[in-house]
Design a protein around this motif. Structure first.
Motif, PDB file in Angstrom:
ATOM      1  N   UNK A 176       7.396  -1.978  -4.676  1.00  0.00           N
ATOM      2  CA  UNK A 176       6.851  -2.810  -5.743  1.00  0.00           C
ATOM      3  C   UNK A 176       7.576  -4.150  -5.766  1.00  0.00           C
ATOM      4  N   UNK A 177       6.813  -5.231  -5.908  1.00  0.00           N
ATOM      5  CA  UNK A 177       7.364  -6.567  -5.723  1.00  0.00           C
ATOM      6  C   UNK A 177       8.424  -6.930  -6.750  1.00  0.00           C
ATOM      7  N   UNK A 178       8.419  -6.271  -7.908  1.00  0.00           N
ATOM      8  CA  UNK A 178       9.395  -6.599  -8.951  1.00  0.00           C
ATOM      9  C   UNK A 178      10.700  -5.826  -8.807  1.00  0.00           C
ATOM     10  N   UNK A 179      11.019  -5.441  -7.577  1.00  0.00           N
ATOM     11  CA  UNK A 179      12.356  -4.954  -7.288  1.00  0.00           C
ATOM     12  C   UNK A 179      12.594  -3.475  -7.442  1.00  0.00           C
ATOM     13  N   UNK A 191       2.719   6.464  -7.440  1.00  0.00           N
ATOM     14  CA  UNK A 191       1.731   5.399  -7.579  1.00  0.00           C
ATOM     15  C   UNK A 191       2.469   4.071  -7.594  1.00  0.00           C
ATOM     16  N   UNK A 192       1.778   2.966  -7.278  1.00  0.00           N
ATOM     17  CA  UNK A 192       2.424   1.659  -7.424  1.00  0.00           C
ATOM     18  C   UNK A 192       2.700   1.376  -8.893  1.00  0.00           C
ATOM     19  N   UNK A 208       0.844  -1.200   0.000  1.00  0.00           N
ATOM     20  CA  UNK A 208       0.000   0.000   0.000  1.00  0.00           C
ATOM     21  C   UNK A 208       0.875   1.244   0.000  1.00  0.00           C
ATOM     22  N   UNK A 209       0.269   2.401  -0.162  1.00  0.00           N
ATOM     23  CA  UNK A 209       1.015   3.655  -0.008  1.00  0.00           C
ATOM     24  C   UNK A 209       1.545   3.733   1.417  1.00  0.00           C
ATOM     25  N   UNK A 210       2.834   3.960   1.568  1.00  0.00           N
ATOM     26  CA  UNK A 210       3.479   4.044   2.871  1.00  0.00           C
ATOM     27  C   UNK A 210       3.751   5.517   3.157  1.00  0.00           C
ATOM     28  N   UNK A 211       3.101   6.059   4.180  1.00  0.00           N
ATOM     29  CA  UNK A 211       3.290   7.463   4.525  1.00  0.00           C
ATOM     30  C   UNK A 211       4.632   7.653   5.217  1.00  0.00           C
ATOM     31  N   UNK A 237       9.788  -7.052   2.893  1.00  0.00           N
ATOM     32  CA  UNK A 237       9.606  -6.285   4.122  1.00  0.00           C
ATOM     33  C   UNK A 237       9.782  -4.796   3.851  1.00  0.00           C
ATOM     34  N   UNK A 238       9.107  -3.985   4.675  1.00  0.00           N
ATOM     35  CA  UNK A 238       9.403  -2.551   4.681  1.00  0.00           C
ATOM     36  C   UNK A 238       9.222  -2.020   6.098  1.00  0.00           C
TER      37      UNK A 238
END
Length: 226
Positions: free
Chosen positions: A44-47, A53-54, A23-26, A88-89
């Motif tokens: 984004x999962x592709x690195x 936007x995603x 999701x958008x991470x503030x 992870x983030x």
């Protein structure tokens, strides 16, 4: 789990989805990316990381793209976290990791007297290439700032072999600023002899450091601008 040059692997785990994004991470404060302040980010999962936007793109393009988005891409390729691996983030505004990144940045950019007040770490941990191949590749993007200077570290752990192309570096809208990490889109990008993992622009194998605010695009190491 902390194997140099990786920072600790922790935080929120993104969903299991092919070509997905967080999701958008503030962000608690804006991150200055070549003059553009951003208050949110997407993993984004592709690195890659994006801000507006995603982005689901799994086909790496060579930088400069002369496109319409700002992107930080530690390892842009077709990844798939559905069968194995976690993304992870996490972000911190105090604690020992701020001390660690402060020390690291001052080692690489000694003239700036940098004191971090925020760090964001995205880690792709033992993630597979598409389609759920069982391969395991680990890398990180680390963003930090003191409100004036902004930096990105790209850290590489074990990188599985693949025939897929990989782009590593960053790009900006219209490519006014861009960096390709050597080995991008080549046969040397992956596997045990990956140039991302074995080389460095800051004398720490597997780590690449870049200044990404209004200032210079890289750092001077051993008299050579990177």
């Amino acid at each position: 789990m902390n194997v140099r040059p990786l920072y600790p692997i922790a935080g929120t785990i993104s969903s299991r989805s092919d070509d997905g994004s967080s999701p958008a991470i503030s962000l608690p404060q804006s991150f200055n990316y070549f003059g553009q302040p951003y208050s949110q980010i997407y993993v984004n999962h592709n690195g890659h990381l994006t801000f507006d936007a995603p982005w689901s793109s799994f086909s790496p393009q060579q930088f400069p793209m002369y496109g319409t988005r700002d992107i930080i891409a530690p390892f842009w390729t077709d990844l798939d976290n559905r069968a194995n691996g976690d993304i992870y983030y996490v972000q911190y505004t105090n604690g020992s990791l701020l001390q660690q990144v402060t020390q690291d940045i001052n080692r690489y950019f000694s003239a700036l007297n940098f004191q971090a007040n925020w760090i964001f770490i995205a880690t792709w941990h033992e993630v597979a290439y598409y389609p759920t191949t069982g391969t395991r590749t680990t890398f990180q993007a680390v963003l930090t700032t003191n409100g004036r200077y902004s930096f990105v570290l790209m850290n590489y752990g074990s990188i599985a072999s693949t025939s897929r192309s990989v782009q590593a570096g960053y790009d900006t809208k219209n490519s006014s600023h861009h960096i390709n990490i050597p080995g991008s889109l080549s046969n040397n990008a992956t596997g045990p002899n990956s140039t991302f993992r074995l080389n460095s622009n800051v004398n720490v194998p597997g780590r690449w450091a870049f200044r990404v605010d209004h200032g210079s695009r890289g750092c001077t190491f051993n008299g050579r601008r990177t």
